[in-house]
Structure formats: C-alpha cells, structure tokens
Enzyme design. Structure first.
Site: not given
Ligand code: GLN
Length: 480
Positions: A74, A149, A173
C-alpha cells in the site's frame, strides 16, 4: 502460476518448481496488462533485482518462509528510494528517504515488492474514489468500487495481480475492501504491527495488516509484519505468536456472539442472507451462537468522525509546502505558501476532515467534541469487554451492502455510513477480520470476525476452519 495461493507459491519455491524471478516477471506482466488502476507505481526493476537476490538466498539455503514471494505494498508505507504518495497530489513528488518498519521487515524476509498500490488520499475513504490517481476498479465488476482505503491492495489480490498485499485499517480499510473484493483481510490488535514510517492518518486508530486469499496465507504474512518496535511508542512488546501454529485447532465449542445492532435496519437482505448462512456453517462445525448487544455501537460513526479528523488535522499539519511534498508556484509570502500549497495539494475530502478536526479541537469546542468522543469511545470498548465475558468471537457483516457503483455515492455522510460495522473495532483497538462468505448479485460478501485483544491466532484459526469447509475464498473473477 497466479492461480496459486501464497501458501502454494511458498511450497513451489521450496520445491524449486519455479524461481522467484519467474513468478515476479509473471505478476509484473499481469499488472502491466491490467486495467484496474490498482497500482500507483510499479517497481519492475527493483522487483526483478529483489527476485534475483531471493533466488540466490534460496540457492544458498539462506531463505525464510516468504523469501522470493512478490507482493503489493500500500502506498502509505515509506519505501526508501521509491515514491510514496499516500494517494495524494501533496506527496506526488515524494521519494521516501527511509523504510517503514513493515517495509524493512518484509525486505529482510526476502519478499519482492511489485509496486505501490492505489489508495484513497491519506487513507480517507471507503471507495477509493478519493485517490489523486483515480479510482481503482472492482475486478468482479468494473463499474463498481473496490472499497477503500486499501482498494488497490484488495483489487490486486482478488485479480491475482499479486499473491498478497499490505493494507492499513483506521476505520475498516483492510476489512471493507477485502469484503467487497472477496479476499481475506486481517486488522490486528492496535499496537501489534509497528506504525513507524506508515504515513499517519489517525494515530490512535491506524493499524497495518495482511490482505491475502486465505487465512493460512494471512498467518504467514502476519508472522513477518508483527512485533515490537522501539521506534513506535504505541507498539506492544507482547510476544509474537507463531500465527500458523493454531490454524488446525478444532473450533468445537466455540462461542459466537451476534450483536443485534449489526443485523438491524440498513443491512442489505442479500448480505444478511449470506452472513446467516456462514453462521450456520459454524454451527455445523460445533460452534454455538448467541445474540449479544453492543448498545453503544450506534455512536461509532459520530465518534469516529470526530476522533479521526481531529488526529488527521494534527498529523497532516506537517504537509506545509516547506520541507517536502507539493509547493505552490510563486508564493507571495509565507502565509500564501501555506495556504496555496495546502489548498492545491490536498483533495476535497482531506480538506474537509482537516477543517472538521481543527474546529473540533479549537478552544471552547474541545470538551464538547473531542473529549466527549473519547468518552464514548470508552463506552464502545466496554461493550466489547462485556461481550467477551460470554463469547469467544463476535461475528457479523463487514459492510451493509456489496460493492456499489463508481460515482454513485455523492455526499460524504452517506459514504461514512458504509463504515458502520467496521469502526467499533478500531475505536476499541480490537483485532478484526473479513473472510469471503458468499455472493449477492454476483458480488462478494465478507463475514466479519472481531476477537478479543491479541486473539489474532484464534481469529486465523476460526477463519481457516471455515475455509476448509467452504470455497468462497477460492473464487476468482471470471477473466482472472
Ligand atoms: N472509511 C474510513 C475513513 O474514511 C476508514 C478509512 C481507513 O480505515 N483508513 O476514515
């Protein structure tokens, strides 16, 4: 070659059925011809060099279990000498001067980095549509989002562009894109994997973990990723288990808790059906099921969407156009430099969260928002503590729906609702997993397992047993 799981590739490498160079080239070719936009950077030369070194190590019997296995990293992990963008224009020109601890551990193990996977900008998002580099497409249906994400990582494992990938999970995410792409994803207990060199979103929630086809594969990767790191003051010095050791244990007598709040209004019928089917499967393996309540889980979304923006507004203040990253053209003065670099370098969603966070942390509002959110966070943790007195694992859906159409969710609050079942585990710091559990309208459905603190090997055991009984994890999208 790409149809093999990570465990099968490890086996094939050990038996010298193929070399690391061969598999690396094979996956690089697949990535190059893929239309998923799963990668921000493909590191072909570096990968082939790492593969050559890995082949030497294997030839000299100087290898570890994962030596020679390629993966997608990532783009939030600093990788020395390689662009590390976190999906943002702000870091489009940033070449990391050092390795994150996770990158370092993977390098030492002899794994081969194929490239840096696409992601929502600074890990903020649930659909990958917030990436400066464009959205990733879901390999099961190119008109759908892959989740976010870590969408690039999830899509790359699902489409067999890489045998495994790294992800980070601040509010879901790892689990949510794993669920929407039909792969296995594990978010460990907060503090199990070092956050050093992982570009910070919300420091009290961020946690890295493996994304793979199977639980067995995830155990192998977690063995490498986990462990104490003196460079991360929140990393735990608790002993790292061998996460493969308990995979085969019987789960007879396992006590499963189903929180009634995870099965109420808003949950798609097709998703619910698959989840209940999976629970029946566990019963047939000797587990017992009990309804439980997590009464404060309805506050998870408002609590998270205060805590996370507050922490991100602080973390992202370092991107100021001065030391590194994007700088606007011809600034008039220092104020203009800050203002324009940040307005031009950050995307809309990131700016929205910085503003919410700065507001909630400001004098006069701190007690009403941040402090209150921290108190509710405790209540959410207490709900789980109570639940784990009676049950061994909490199960439910990962996401209320299957993957939705690209571009279809337009307002930010509706997007936040997609995180309803994942946020609590982050707020409490608990480990959570998503495992493939069926299909609804030809799109994958993930089952979520939430365990007690440090129960990664138990979650992996439960998931592995399920995967021996089912074959959802072996399904690949048609063209792949
Ligand atoms: N969807 C959540 C956010 O936008 C979690 C994102 C994540 O886990 N990095 O904050």
């Amino acid at each position: 070659m790409h149809t093999k799981t990570l465990t099968q590739l490890v086996d094939g490498l050990a038996k010298k059925e193929f070399s690391s160079t061969e598999i690396t080239q094979h996956f690089i070719n697949r990535i190059k011809s893929s239309k998923l936009n799963a990668f921000i950077t493909v590191t072909e030369d570096l990968a082939l060099e790492q593969a050559r070194v890995a082949d030497d190590r294997i030839a000299n019997n100087d290898n570890g279990v994962l030596t020679g296995v390629p993966y997608a990293h990532k783009d939030i992990f600093c990788t020395k000498g390689v662009k590390t963008s976190a999906g943002s224009k702000m870091l489009d020109n940033f070449i990391a001067p050092y390795d994150s601890t996770v990158s370092h551990k993977l390098n030492t193990a002899g794994t081969v980095m194929l490239g840096k996977s696409n992601m929502d900008e600074f890990a903020m998002g649930s659909s990958n549509e917030n990436s400066y580099y464009g959205s990733v497409k879901n390999p099961w249906n190119l008109n759908k989002i892959p989740g976010g994400s870590s969408g690039g990582s999830a899509a790359s494992v699902a489409a067999r562009l890489s045998p495994f990938a790294t992800g980070t999970d601040t509010g879901g995410s790892i689990r949510q894109p794993s669920s929407l792409c039909g792969i296995t994803g594990l978010k460990p207990t907060y503090g199990r994997v070092s956050r050093y060199g992982m570009i910070a979103y919300a420091s009290s929630l961020d946690q890295a973990g493996p994304m793979t086809q199977t639980a067995e594969d995830a155990a192998l990767v977690l063995n490498v990723m986990a462990g104490f790191d003196s460079k991360d003051s929140t990393s735990s010095d608790k002993n790292v288990e061998d996460y493969t050791a308990k995979l085969e244990d019987s789960i007879k007598g396992l006590k499963i808790g189903l929180p009634k709040e995870f099965f109420s209004e808003g949950l798609d019928d097709g998703v619910a059906e698959n989840i209940m089917h999976a629970i029946k499967e566990f019963e047939s393996m000797g587990a017992s099921v009990k309804e439980i309540s997590l009464p404060n889980s309805s506050y998870a979304i408002p609590t998270y969407y205060i805590v996370a923006p507050c922490e991100c507004s602080s973390n992202l203040s370092r991107m100021d156009g001065v030391r590194y990253g994007y700088r606007c053209e011809d600034p008039k003065d220092l104020e203009d430099l800050y203002l324009r670099s940040r307005s031009e370098g950050f995307g809309k969603e990131v700016q929205r969260r910085i503003m919410i966070g700065a507001y909630a942390l400001s004098a006069g509002y701190y007690d009403a928002y941040y402090l209150k959110a921290q108190k509710v966070r405790h209540l959410i943790s207490d709900d789980f503590k109570r639940a784990f007195k009676d049950v061994d694992v909490v199960m439910g859906p990962v996401s209320p729906t299957t993957a939705f159409d690209l571009g279809s969710v337009k307002d930010p609050v509706s997007m936040y609702l997609a995180d309803i079942y994942t946020l609590s585990a982050n707020l409490a710091g608990l480990p959570g997993m998503s495992i493939p559990a069926g299909f609804s309208n030809n799109l994958p459905v993930g089952l979520q397992l939430i365990g007690n603190y440090w129960s990664e090997s138990i979650l992996l055991n439960i998931a592995h047993k399920f995967q021996q009984q089912t074959d959802w994890h072996n399904k690949a999208p048609k063209e792949y």
